[in-house]
Design a protein around this motif. Sequence first.
Motif, PDB file in Angstrom:
ATOM      1  N   ALA A  63       9.885   2.020  -3.232  1.00 52.24           N
ATOM      2  CA  ALA A  63       9.799   2.607  -1.894  1.00 52.24           C
ATOM      3  C   ALA A  63      11.172   2.436  -1.264  1.00 52.24           C
ATOM      4  O   ALA A  63      12.080   1.853  -1.856  1.00 52.24           O
ATOM      5  N   THR A  64      11.300   2.946  -0.035  1.00 57.02           N
ATOM      6  CA  THR A  64      12.580   2.856   0.659  1.00 57.02           C
ATOM      7  C   THR A  64      12.448   1.966   1.882  1.00 57.02           C
ATOM      8  O   THR A  64      11.620   2.217   2.764  1.00 57.02           O
ATOM      9  N   HIS A  65      13.256   0.944   1.907  1.00 55.69           N
ATOM     10  CA  HIS A  65      13.355   0.081   3.081  1.00 55.69           C
ATOM     11  C   HIS A  65      14.396   0.717   3.998  1.00 55.69           C
ATOM     12  O   HIS A  65      15.462   1.123   3.536  1.00 55.69           O
ATOM     13  N   PRO A  66      14.123   0.804   5.307  1.00 59.23           N
ATOM     14  CA  PRO A  66      15.052   1.505   6.209  1.00 59.23           C
ATOM     15  C   PRO A  66      16.442   0.893   6.300  1.00 59.23           C
ATOM     16  O   PRO A  66      17.390   1.585   6.668  1.00 59.23           O
ATOM     17  N   GLU A  67      16.598  -0.366   5.967  1.00 64.97           N
ATOM     18  CA  GLU A  67      17.916  -0.998   6.012  1.00 64.97           C
ATOM     19  C   GLU A  67      18.459  -1.337   4.630  1.00 64.97           C
ATOM     20  O   GLU A  67      19.665  -1.323   4.424  1.00 64.97           O
ATOM     21  N   GLN A 110       0.836  -1.214   0.000  1.00 63.55           N
ATOM     22  CA  GLN A 110       0.000   0.000   0.000  1.00 63.55           C
ATOM     23  C   GLN A 110       0.865   1.256   0.000  1.00 63.55           C
ATOM     24  O   GLN A 110       0.533   2.247  -0.645  1.00 63.55           O
ATOM     25  N   ILE A 111       1.962   1.218   0.727  1.00 62.78           N
ATOM     26  CA  ILE A 111       2.880   2.363   0.738  1.00 62.78           C
ATOM     27  C   ILE A 111       3.456   2.581  -0.652  1.00 62.78           C
ATOM     28  O   ILE A 111       3.490   3.713  -1.156  1.00 62.78           O
ATOM     29  N   ILE A 112       3.897   1.517  -1.291  1.00 59.41           N
ATOM     30  CA  ILE A 112       4.480   1.642  -2.631  1.00 59.41           C
ATOM     31  C   ILE A 112       3.452   2.186  -3.618  1.00 59.41           C
ATOM     32  O   ILE A 112       3.775   3.028  -4.454  1.00 59.41           O
ATOM     33  N   LEU A 113       2.223   1.734  -3.528  1.00 51.37           N
ATOM     34  CA  LEU A 113       1.183   2.141  -4.478  1.00 51.37           C
ATOM     35  C   LEU A 113       0.568   3.497  -4.155  1.00 51.37           C
ATOM     36  O   LEU A 113      -0.160   4.054  -4.977  1.00 51.37           O
ATOM     37  N   SER A 114       0.872   4.034  -2.996  1.00 54.70           N
ATOM     38  CA  SER A 114       0.275   5.303  -2.572  1.00 54.70           C
ATOM     39  C   SER A 114       0.873   6.490  -3.314  1.00 54.70           C
ATOM     40  O   SER A 114       1.903   6.373  -3.978  1.00 54.70           O
TER      41      SER A 114
END
Length: 174
Positions: free
Chosen positions: A122-126, A62-66
């Motif tokens: 999107a960005t993964h924190p690690e 959902q974050i990526i598609l937002s």
Amino acid sequence: MKYTIDHALEVLEQTPKVLNTFLSKLSDDWIFCTEGENTWSAFDIVGHLIHGEKTDWIARMQIILSDAPDKTFELFDRFAQFENSKGKTLLELLDEFSVLREQNLNHLKSLNLSEDQLLLEATHPELGTVTLKQLLATWVVHDLNHIAQLSRVMAKQYTTEVGPWKAYLPLLNT
């Protein structure tokens, strides 16, 4: 193999059935065995999979598609199952996992994602920049990883019992 949603669904739809068939009639000796200190039992693994269904795959999709300007994932709590599974039986966890997985896969199918959408980032924190395709492929491998882990944990309970056949059983030597 190139990632496709259809190929992914072949595995993702089977995981609850595999877990139910494999674990539902086992004694607590099998369900709660581990490989030693700070390792996971079958019970812990199912709890971990539930937490992923609630907070990882679909939430991150959902974050990526937002349309949000900041598409950074929150860190995934890989140990939340130790709190979230308290007071539940394995059968309750297996049922919960099956229901959540079915809901999540129905949602995924309803989106009819395009190849262009699978390349959204999107960005993964690690890990840094990741694509939706990578996230969804990881969901499949994550399931397979934990199915293999279940087999390894349980097999290792008979490491000494198999005697010299251990030499022919690579699972006991990992």
